[in-house]
Design a protein around this motif. Sequence first.
Motif, mmCIF file in Angstrom:
data_model
loop_
_atom_site.group_PDB
_atom_site.id
_atom_site.type_symbol
_atom_site.label_atom_id
_atom_site.label_comp_id
_atom_site.label_asym_id
_atom_site.label_seq_id
_atom_site.Cartn_x
_atom_site.Cartn_y
_atom_site.Cartn_z
ATOM 1 N N VAL A 206 0.881 -1.161 0.000
ATOM 2 C CA VAL A 206 0.000 0.000 0.000
ATOM 3 C C VAL A 206 0.917 1.209 0.000
ATOM 4 O O VAL A 206 1.658 1.451 0.950
ATOM 5 C CB VAL A 206 -0.917 0.009 1.236
ATOM 6 C CG1 VAL A 206 -1.747 1.285 1.263
ATOM 7 C CG2 VAL A 206 -1.824 -1.206 1.232
ATOM 8 N N VAL A 221 -3.414 5.619 5.961
ATOM 9 C CA VAL A 221 -3.000 4.610 4.989
ATOM 10 C C VAL A 221 -2.374 3.412 5.703
ATOM 11 O O VAL A 221 -2.547 2.266 5.284
ATOM 12 C CB VAL A 221 -2.014 5.223 3.972
ATOM 13 C CG1 VAL A 221 -1.574 4.183 2.952
ATOM 14 C CG2 VAL A 221 -2.655 6.412 3.266
ATOM 15 N N LEU A 224 -4.998 0.973 6.699
ATOM 16 C CA LEU A 224 -5.431 0.108 5.596
ATOM 17 C C LEU A 224 -4.407 -0.995 5.354
ATOM 18 O O LEU A 224 -4.783 -2.164 5.157
ATOM 19 C CB LEU A 224 -5.621 0.932 4.318
ATOM 20 C CG LEU A 224 -5.985 0.135 3.054
ATOM 21 C CD1 LEU A 224 -7.267 -0.655 3.252
ATOM 22 C CD2 LEU A 224 -6.087 1.059 1.838
ATOM 23 N N VAL A 310 -10.207 5.542 1.611
ATOM 24 C CA VAL A 310 -9.330 4.698 2.427
ATOM 25 C C VAL A 310 -9.990 4.238 3.727
ATOM 26 O O VAL A 310 -9.962 3.053 4.059
ATOM 27 C CB VAL A 310 -7.996 5.420 2.708
ATOM 28 C CG1 VAL A 310 -7.161 4.637 3.713
ATOM 29 C CG2 VAL A 310 -7.216 5.594 1.401
ATOM 30 N N LEU A 313 -12.471 1.483 2.877
ATOM 31 C CA LEU A 313 -11.807 0.220 2.558
ATOM 32 C C LEU A 313 -11.285 -0.456 3.824
ATOM 33 O O LEU A 313 -11.411 -1.671 3.992
ATOM 34 C CB LEU A 313 -10.654 0.470 1.580
ATOM 35 C CG LEU A 313 -11.026 0.811 0.148
ATOM 36 C CD1 LEU A 313 -9.765 1.144 -0.648
ATOM 37 C CD2 LEU A 313 -11.750 -0.359 -0.517
ATOM 38 N N THR A 314 -10.696 0.342 4.700
ATOM 39 C CA THR A 314 -10.175 -0.207 5.959
ATOM 40 C C THR A 314 -11.270 -0.875 6.751
ATOM 41 O O THR A 314 -11.107 -1.973 7.275
ATOM 42 C CB THR A 314 -9.507 0.905 6.788
ATOM 43 O OG1 THR A 314 -8.478 1.536 6.024
ATOM 44 C CG2 THR A 314 -8.921 0.339 8.067
ATOM 45 N N GLU A 315 -12.413 -0.216 6.839
ATOM 46 C CA GLU A 315 -13.553 -0.765 7.585
ATOM 47 C C GLU A 315 -13.999 -2.102 6.968
ATOM 48 O O GLU A 315 -14.294 -3.056 7.693
ATOM 49 C CB GLU A 315 -14.708 0.223 7.576
ATOM 50 C CG GLU A 315 -15.930 -0.236 8.376
ATOM 51 C CD GLU A 315 -17.048 0.777 8.377
ATOM 52 O OE1 GLU A 315 -18.136 0.448 8.884
ATOM 53 O OE2 GLU A 315 -16.839 1.907 7.875
ATOM 54 N N GLU A 318 -11.357 -4.822 7.733
ATOM 55 C CA GLU A 318 -11.268 -5.180 9.155
ATOM 56 C C GLU A 318 -12.399 -6.097 9.575
ATOM 57 O O GLU A 318 -12.318 -6.837 10.530
ATOM 58 C CB GLU A 318 -11.279 -3.914 10.028
ATOM 59 C CG GLU A 318 -9.956 -3.163 9.972
ATOM 60 C CD GLU A 318 -9.985 -1.904 10.814
ATOM 61 O OE1 GLU A 318 -11.099 -1.398 11.070
ATOM 62 O OE2 GLU A 318 -8.913 -1.383 11.216
#
Length: 318
Positions: A206, A221, A224, A310, A313-315, A318
């Motif tokens: 990333v 970031v 992520l 971002v 996407l992280t959520e 996870e």
Amino acid sequence: MSGDVLAITEHRRGDLRDVSYELITAGRQLADALGGDLHLAVISGEVSDFADQLNRDGVDAIHTVDEGEEFNHDVYTQVITQLYDELQPGAVVMPNSVNGLDYAPAVANRLDLPLVTDAIDFSADGTLEVTREQYGSKVETTVEVDADHVALTIRPGEWPAAEGTGDAEIATFDATIDESAVKSTVTGFEEVGGGDVDITEADILVSVGRGIKEEENIELVQALADALGATLSSSRPIVDNGWLPKNRQVGQSGKVVTPDVYIAIGISGAVQHVAGMKGSDTIIAINTDPNAPIFDIADYGIVDDLFDVVPALTEQFE
């Protein structure tokens, strides 16, 4: 020009480097063009294990030299010179890496061979033509080699890694090392800033660029990357600002990487950066500018604000 090809493989700290497998693909391409066989040289380290791992489709012969554990300029120069005298190949192909650029000029000088560095492609139809990039990868040039024999270095990440299982003959090469000419030894390794992170070995990268705006936003970031089990890397401006260490930089003045997945966040796609990551299997770009050059090479693109995309996407990951 005609004849066999001798490719010099590379390893470090007990592991073969990715470029070794790329050398097989490049070497096979060149050997086919020259009408000869592909020979690999495995020098120092666990040569028997390395030879077994490198015995892939396209390799005709593997020559092992059990001399020391790590790369040594003087040992490699002597061994390659002697292998050349034994095999008389049309071309010696070496990696355009820190190690390769250390010994390649010395080998070419000893053997009185023209040296063409940083090749990204080549062809031969009577005359060998080598493709290179110049001016920060803005210009592609073709070099004609007017010689019967040549030394080449290839840019890592430009050829795919060789696959399949080969049936090459593996033989020990009895090199004669003049110990009085060995002027240096490896006494240890020290990683530069960033601990033991090697972005060239990561499966998922990333990467963050100028679009992140502020140093504290890099945490966004990094979150992520953590969710993906990925490694954080960057473009040059982030390193120039001192926000990440030099060993995280991807690009012509950083490191060439070939991960399975490369996610470019807030990176416009300057040619210097693209030169370091265009060999990635899958490229995903996130940028607010729909005309950003990064989208020209991306497999998937998201035209939106990274500060919205971002965290979403992280959520999800996870």
